[in-house]
Design a protein around this motif. Structure first.
Motif: not given
Length: 175
Positions: A98-104
């Motif tokens: 979830q944090a990865v997708a938000r960062a991307i």
């Protein structure tokens, strides 16, 4: 599973302040290229490990690159970026992904507004910390690990930074 935070949130942390000062010296194009490259190299593999068939984050990064090269218009890129934010919502229960997708999503959104690039630190560093330490680690441990990742994020920008940039992004942090 312990309650997890969705992002780092201390705007006054020295590692965030240092990154913000460097960001302020660079053009939107440099910032977008940096954020996209960092996501491709460091964060996207974390997404692909758990969601190899969900291509929304890859497509957001690709669309941002296409916008930078002038091959697509902002509305086309925006659709892919918004879909990446949808991937983050769909990854509820997987704090790393979830944090990865938000960062991307935030990094790709830098093509629209330069200030979005700070999301790379707030979400991306947390994703790496959760990946390395797990969500049961104390917040102090998580934040220490995230601060180290922010150092790597800043170093990556320093390696791409244009010295004496003539057209730095005008950023109002609103914090």
């Amino acid at each position: 599973m312990p309650k997890t935070r969705k992002m780092l949130c201390d705007w006054k942390a020295p590692y965030i302040q240092s990154l913000m000062r460097l960001i302020e010296t660079q053009s939107k194009e440099t910032l977008a290229n940096w954020a996209i490259t960092y996501c491709e190299e460091r964060l996207l593999p974390l997404w692909e490990r758990d969601y190899p068939d969900d291509l929304r984050p890859q497509q957001a990064l690709k669309a941002a690159r296409e916008w930078l090269s002038g091959t697509i218009k902002l509305p086309q890129a925006k659709k892919k970026i918004l879909a990446c934010h949808g991937a983050a919502r769909d990854a509820e229960g997987n704090p790393v992904a979830q944090a990865v997708a938000r960062a991307i999503g935030q990094s790709a959104s830098t093509i629209h507004s330069a200030r979005h690039c700070i999301g790379l630190a707030f979400y991306g560093a947390l994703a790496v910390a959760y990946d390395q330490l797990g969500t049961a680690a104390s917040w102090d441990e998580i934040e220490h690990c995230a601060a180290a990742e922010c150092g790597r994020i800043e170093a990556a920008l320093r390696s791409m930074a244009v010295e004496h940039e003539r057209n730095p992004a005008k950023i109002n942090w609103n914090c």
